[in-house]
Design an enzyme around this catalytic site. Structure first.
Site, short mmCIF file in Angstrom:
data_model
loop_
_atom_site.label_atom_id
_atom_site.label_comp_id
_atom_site.label_asym_id
_atom_site.label_seq_id
_atom_site.Cartn_x
_atom_site.Cartn_y
_atom_site.Cartn_z
N ASP A 362 0.84 -1.20 0.00
CA ASP A 362 0.00 0.00 0.00
C ASP A 362 0.88 1.26 0.00
OD1 ASP A 362 -1.21 -2.28 1.17
OD2 ASP A 362 -2.77 -1.08 2.11
N GLU A 488 -5.72 -11.13 -4.34
CA GLU A 488 -5.42 -12.19 -3.38
C GLU A 488 -6.42 -13.34 -3.44
OE1 GLU A 488 -4.92 -10.37 0.44
OE2 GLU A 488 -2.99 -9.51 -0.15
N LYS A 591 -10.47 -10.44 -6.08
CA LYS A 591 -10.67 -9.65 -4.86
C LYS A 591 -10.52 -8.16 -5.15
CE LYS A 591 -8.87 -9.14 -0.15
NZ LYS A 591 -7.72 -9.38 0.73
C1 BGC Z 1 -5.35 -6.35 0.38
C2 BGC Z 1 -3.88 -6.08 0.18
C3 BGC Z 1 -3.47 -4.93 1.08
C4 BGC Z 1 -3.83 -5.22 2.52
C5 BGC Z 1 -3.52 -4.06 3.45
C6 BGC Z 1 -5.62 -6.61 1.85
O1 BGC Z 1 -6.99 -6.79 2.04
O2 BGC Z 1 -5.76 -7.46 -0.37
O3 BGC Z 1 -3.65 -5.74 -1.16
O4 BGC Z 1 -2.11 -4.73 0.96
O5 BGC Z 1 -5.20 -5.47 2.60
O6 BGC Z 1 -4.23 -2.93 3.09
#
Ligand code: BGC
Length: 811
Positions: A362, A488, A591
């Site tokens: 992020d 994911e 996702k």
């Molecule tokens: C997302 C990731 C993200 C993480 C923290 C997860 O739900 O799939 O891409 O880095 O949250 O924000």
């Protein structure tokens, strides 16, 4: 989601009228103040009631074992969890013998305001004690941007109707009890009493508590000092034990009289400095703050923010909610990065304990793009932090049998803390995201020094990782197999388009940087042959495409997987809490934006028709179970002409926390999504792109936004962009005789200081109809949302009084 909006819509603040205890935990996140080093959740001054008590110091964490039912080679053994450190926000008030507690007596008025220009949280309380004494409290809290170790609270009590004895207990409390946590994997691990007392220092006006963690070997100090004003005599006494320190002020006040206390707070932590050095550091910060005085601290805070807003503000006409939301978002992005200085930028900033306080991709993929264009020195600091963890990343790569550096998917200090490798270690794209942040910083700022200081080495070591992760097949095509891309719900795949293109970009950028700095590259052992290997791999990168459907495959074979049976899960989202990963991984369900992110970041490598078809295909399968998705979907929808859809997604990103859309803002704000609001507006409707150092815009406004204005920093210049439905005006704001060239759509434009350039806009109609989303995952339609009744604005607290509101939970 709060249906009718709990906060009034105002351009420069977030105002809560009344107090809804059901929303307390999420409002504590919204009202959190931070400078990137200290973070104070917006807990009520008196500490109770509270949703989640929270005071954080960036990177002050406790280590804890990561247990596995079935351990495997290379699994990280130790996790890191942010610590709720000593709470200095506490100011308890007793009116005669009754504690101020909004759950008792009559709460006649309550208002909290997060002021985005002043950088303060103010609170007004109008309360009648069960014994019938009425008082008003006004508090103003700030976490200083200019004095990094300092926070301050001004606390003023006014006696309304009769003579009372006021007792104010100003406290520091360590090891506050932690509330019950849910089973959601996105919340933090519980830490019981993480702080061990080291020393208590009681001095003239205040005191300092020193603690250390049990396992991670970190030591912290929290100090407080007070300035007091009242008409009559105020007596004060201080006591301290291992886990709390208290200064008590007592005075008798008559009707109309006031007691004003300014509480100064200072925090510091270290894993190296001695106890006495830390104690002295905090004492010095307090002395400095006292010398400055509250008025000047407030003035410095405003001046800091004035400068920030001057270069970063986004002005939106036609949609007051988006206007407020983008400023709220930018404020929190700034709070996350402003003074982090050599520490990480956590996914929740310092607003809550969610995700254990970890930083993820992020930071480089969502926050740094915004900071690079608006507050570049914060982006540079964040990259310096990454570089400071390079040795750990090299050790991790070696443990995985890879060359170069493998940066952690989630961490606080640099070690991999993800216990779930398919969506952790395997998400190697984080390394290319870091590399992209390095090249973006150089292209946008023109600053070469960071590349010399840390950038080149980051590029080289991540490039080395890719050469050992990737391979060439017999036909010479370069592949990356067995990794996880941004989505994911699709793990351990071959040739994820985003990963491959980002890796290729990483390899090419490393070669170019090495060429620019041959001697430094030589010191890093880079040879001409190695650079050639990087370039060869990059130019042979595989980008899977389904020629029958004429769409890109998110990863090899993706479009041939079985479809996901959305009906079977009956609209229960997020799917990760309702469906087994087994079912998610083997089907076409997404996702979060993945191919769409590739299409945004590497748009120059996709043709327009493919972009439109790809969006149409992936929209139908993307459930947005991550808050990182909507903003990218906004950008890509705008690019292919679906402006209404883009607007819906921009709105969702904008309201993620203000309306608690995912019902989890209590654990901390979604900082990447907030950064995404800027991205949705500036890259979506402004069409800002930067490919290989070439700046371009393709502006188009959706119906509903009548004018959009923003400024970006480009190589030391400030470029103002003013978009109206049919034209865009570009203005160079610096000094004299500068000029800047860029593209407006396909046209080459040069703007010179003092001579704005206006270009025409004609809307590009979408090639395909607006696509549907999976059942139950349509974004909130902006048209409907606007019809919703919003909180009336401009109501003064007095009106609330006259309305006779008297419950402790009212809105
Ligand atoms: C997302 C990731 C993200 C993480 C923290 C997860 O739900 O799939 O891409 O880095 O949250 O924000």
């Amino acid at each position: 989601m709060s249906e009718d909006g709990a906060f009034s819509v105002e351009p420069w603040c977030v105002r809560e009228r009344g107090l809804d205890l059901d929303l307390l935990a999420s409002s504590e996140s919204l009202f959190a103040l931070s400078n990137g080093h200290i973070g104070l959740r917006g807990n009520l001054d008196e500490g109770e009631p509270s949703g989640i008590p929270g005071t954080y110091l960036n990177s002050f964490y406790e280590a804890r074992p990561l247990p596995y039912a079935e351990p495997g080679y290379g699994y990280p053994e130790s996790g890191q969890t942010v610590v709720n450190v000593t709470n200095g926000k506490l100011i308890r008030l007793l009116v005669d013998d009754t504690p101020l507690d909004v759950r008792y007596g009559r709460l006649l008025g309550h208002e909290r305001v997060l002021d985005l220009r002043a950088g303060t949280l103010t609170r007004h309380v109008d309360w009648k004690s069960p014994a019938g004494s009425r008082i008003r409290v006004r508090s103003t809290r700030l976490v200083s941007f200019t004095q990094r170790a300092v926070a301050a609270i001004e606390y003023e009590v006014e006696v309304v109707d009769k003579t009372v004895r006021l007792i104010v207990q100003s406290e520091l409390v360590a090891n506050e009890p932690d509330p019950q946590r849910s089973g959601d994997p996105r919340v933090a691990a519980a830490l019981e009493n993480p702080l061990v007392a080291v020393e208590q220092d009681v001095h003239d006006r205040g005191m300092t508590l020193l603690h250390r963690t049990r396992s991670s070997g970190l030591q912290m100090a929290a100090g407080m000092d007070h300035l007091v004003e009242a008409v009559g005599e105020v007596s004060a006494a201080s006591t301290a034990t291992e886990d709390w320190a208290r200064t008590t002020f007592v005075c008798n006040l008559e009707q109309g009289q006031r007691l004003r206390i300014v509480k100064l707070l200072a925090y510091g932590w270290s894993n190296l400095r001695s106890t006495s050095a830390l104690r002295d550091q905090v004492a010095a910060a307090l002395t400095g703050a006292r010398h400055t005085g509250l008025d000047e601290l407030l003035a410095e805070q405003r001046a800091y923010l004035d400068e920030f807003w001057d270069g970063a503000d986004v002005r939106v006409e036609g949609d007051p909610e988006i206007q407020q939301a983008v400023r709220f978002a930018l404020f929190h992005v700034l709070q996350t990065g402003a003074r982090a200085e050599g520490r990480c930028l956590p996914a929740k900033g310092l607003t809550g304990p969610g995700y254990d306080g970890h930083t993820f991709w992020d930071s480089e993929a969502y926050l740094l793009p915004v900071l690079t264009y608006t507050q570049p020195q914060a982006a540079a600091d964040a990259l310096r932090w990454r570089h400071s963890t390079l040795d750990l990343a090299k050790e991790r790569a070696a443990a995985l049998g890879l060359r170069g550096a493998a940066f952690p998917w989630r961490t606080i200090r640099g070690e991999e803390c993800s216990g779930y490798w398919p969506a952790g270690t395997a998400a190697f794209h984080i390394n290319a995201d870091i590399a992209a942040a390095v090249t973006r910083y150089r292209s946008v700022t023109g600053d070469e020094t960071l590349e010399i200081e840390v950038g080149l080495e980051l590029l080289v070591e991540t490039a080395r990782l890719w050469t050992s992760l990737g391979h060439c097949d017999v036909e010479g095509a370069w592949h990356v197999s067995g990794v996880t891309g941004p989505d994911e719900y699709t793990a351990i795949v071959n040739d994820n388009v985003f990963t491959n293109l980002a890796a290729a970009h990483n390899l090419r950028s490393a070669a170019e940087a090495a060429e620019r700095h041959p001697s430094l590259a030589g010191d890093l052992g880079v040879s001409v042959e190695e650079m050639a290997t990087w370039r060869d791999a990059a130019s042979a990168v595989t980008v899977p495409y389904d020629a029958d459907l004429r769409v890109h495959q998110q990863s090899a074979g993706f479009t041939r997987l079985p479809e996901f049976d959305f009906e079977a899960y009956g609209g229960k989202y997020p799917l990760l809490l309702h469906a087994p990963y087994f079912d998610l991984y083997r089907r076409q369900v997404i996702k979060q934006a993945d191919l769409m992110l590739a299409q945004y970041w590497f748009g120059h490598l996709f043709d327009e028709a493919d972009k439109a078809r790809n969006l149409d295909y992936y929209e139908r399968r993307t459930v947005r179970d991550s808050s990182l998705s909507a903003a990218i979907q906004a950008v890509t929808a705008a690019e292919v002409g679906h402006l209404d859809l883009a607007y819906d997604y921009a709105y969702e990103a904008a309201q993620i926390d203000l309306r608690d859309i995912d019902h989890n803002s209590r654990d901390g704000l979604h900082i990447a999504s907030l950064a995404g609001v800027w991205t949705a507006l500036v890259a979506g409707f402004g069409g800002l792109r930067q490919h290989d150092g070439l700046l371009s815009f393709a502006p188009q406004l959706p119906d509903g936004i009548t004018r959009l204005r923003f400024t970006i920093r480009w190589r030391g210049l400030w470029l103002g962009v003013d978009i109206e439905p049919d034209r865009a005006t570009y203005t160079l704001r610096n000094g004299r005789d500068f000029s800047l060239s860029f593209r407006h759509n396909e046209k080459h434009v040069t703007v010179t200081t003092g001579e704005p350039v206006t270009e025409r806009i004609s809307k590009r109609p979408p090639m395909l109809p607006r696509p549907p989303q999976p059942p139950g995952r349509e974004p909130i339609h902006r048209g409907n949302a606007r019809a919703q009744r919003l909180q009336p604005m401009g109501q003064a607290m007095e009106e609330e009084h006259s309305a006779g509101l008297s419950t402790s939970t009212f809105r």
